[in-house]
Design a protein around this motif. Structure first.
Motif, PDB file in Angstrom:
ATOM      1  N   HIS A 118       0.822  -1.208   0.000  1.00  0.00           N
ATOM      2  CA  HIS A 118       0.000   0.000   0.000  1.00  0.00           C
ATOM      3  C   HIS A 118       0.860   1.264   0.000  1.00  0.00           C
ATOM      4  N   GLY A 174      -7.292   6.490  -3.509  1.00  0.00           N
ATOM      5  CA  GLY A 174      -8.055   5.261  -3.313  1.00  0.00           C
ATOM      6  C   GLY A 174      -9.446   5.381  -3.887  1.00  0.00           C
ATOM      7  N   VAL A 222      -5.437  -4.128  -8.130  1.00  0.00           N
ATOM      8  CA  VAL A 222      -5.209  -2.758  -8.601  1.00  0.00           C
ATOM      9  C   VAL A 222      -3.699  -2.545  -8.591  1.00  0.00           C
ATOM     10  N   HIS A 256       1.023  -3.122  -6.174  1.00  0.00           N
ATOM     11  CA  HIS A 256      -0.354  -3.569  -6.381  1.00  0.00           C
ATOM     12  C   HIS A 256      -0.958  -3.987  -5.045  1.00  0.00           C
ATOM     13  N   VAL A 257      -2.287  -3.939  -4.990  1.00  0.00           N
ATOM     14  CA  VAL A 257      -3.050  -4.396  -3.833  1.00  0.00           C
ATOM     15  C   VAL A 257      -4.284  -5.138  -4.349  1.00  0.00           C
ATOM     16  N   GLU A 258      -4.931  -5.864  -3.451  1.00  0.00           N
ATOM     17  CA  GLU A 258      -6.218  -6.469  -3.756  1.00  0.00           C
ATOM     18  C   GLU A 258      -7.296  -5.708  -2.999  1.00  0.00           C
ATOM     19  N   THR A 259      -8.447  -5.551  -3.630  1.00  0.00           N
ATOM     20  CA  THR A 259      -9.547  -4.861  -2.967  1.00  0.00           C
ATOM     21  C   THR A 259     -10.082  -5.716  -1.820  1.00  0.00           C
ATOM     22  N   TRP A 316      -9.867   0.015  -2.464  1.00  0.00           N
ATOM     23  CA  TRP A 316      -8.416  -0.021  -2.719  1.00  0.00           C
ATOM     24  C   TRP A 316      -7.822   1.308  -2.283  1.00  0.00           C
TER      25      TRP A 316
END
Length: 196
Positions: A60, A75, A91, A112-115, A121
């Motif tokens: 993040h 976000g 994302v 990258h991150v996952e929702t 996000w």
């Protein structure tokens, strides 16, 4: 179960301390997002550009590895064509630093991150700099991820409102404007992706 964008808005910027390692006392309230109807328009696509690097790290906090620049918390939510949140969507973002330079050798200002279950996000980053021919922007890829099935990956760019270079940038699209709030050390940008 489909929910309205107004419902999705609740809490994203109301409590940024829960969303980010950045210490922020309180974020300003953003105007409510228009109600989501049964068939919202999918988020427009934009070119990937020459600076994408696959296999970015999952994180993040993109700002941790840069010196200087204006802090930005960016976000929003990822929803499907019937306004249902997309949990587990990936994302992936990449951007220039505050001087307008990309890291083409590593993963600085990339990740990258996952929702989450609500489709939410976020990233802690810095406001990107301009470089010749381009206005400020952040590159994004949004994929349905493991939980979302096998849909097509959305590749697009997010732009900043009020930038003098917007009108001259041949890739600028006002439908891809971040909704901004705050100033100085506490800037917040919001964008909700609608997957087609």
């Amino acid at each position: 179960m489909p929910i309205s964008r107004r419902d999705l808005t609740a809490g994203l910027f109301a409590a940024p301390v829960l969303l980010s390692p950045m210490r922020v006392a309180a974020a300003p309230a953003l105007p409510p997002t228009p109600a989501c109807d049964d068939r919202p328009d999918p988020t427009p696509r934009a070119t990937e550009g020459p600076f994408f690097t696959p296999l970015s790290p999952r994180r993040h906090d993109l700002a941790a590895d840069v010196d200087g620049g204006e802090a930005l918390l960016v976000g929003g939510f990822v929803v499907g064509p019937a306004c249902a949140p997309v949990a587990g969507a990936v994302v992936d973002v990449w951007q220039a630093d505050h001087r307008g330079r990309y890291d083409n050798d590593g993963y600085r200002l990339r990740g990258h991150v996952e929702t989450d279950a609500a489709g939410r996000w976020w990233f802690a980053t810095v406001v990107p700099g301009r470089y010749p021919g381009r206005t400020r922007h952040i590159h994004v890829k949004v994929g349905p991820g493991k939980a979302g099935g096998t849909g097509r990956v959305l590749t697009t760019q997010l732009f900043f409102p009020g930038e003098p270079g917007n009108a001259r940038d041949f890739l600028y699209d006002e439908r891809l404007l971040l909704r901004m709030a705050g100033d100085g050390a506490e800037r917040f940008g919001r964008f909700d992706f609608v997957l087609g």
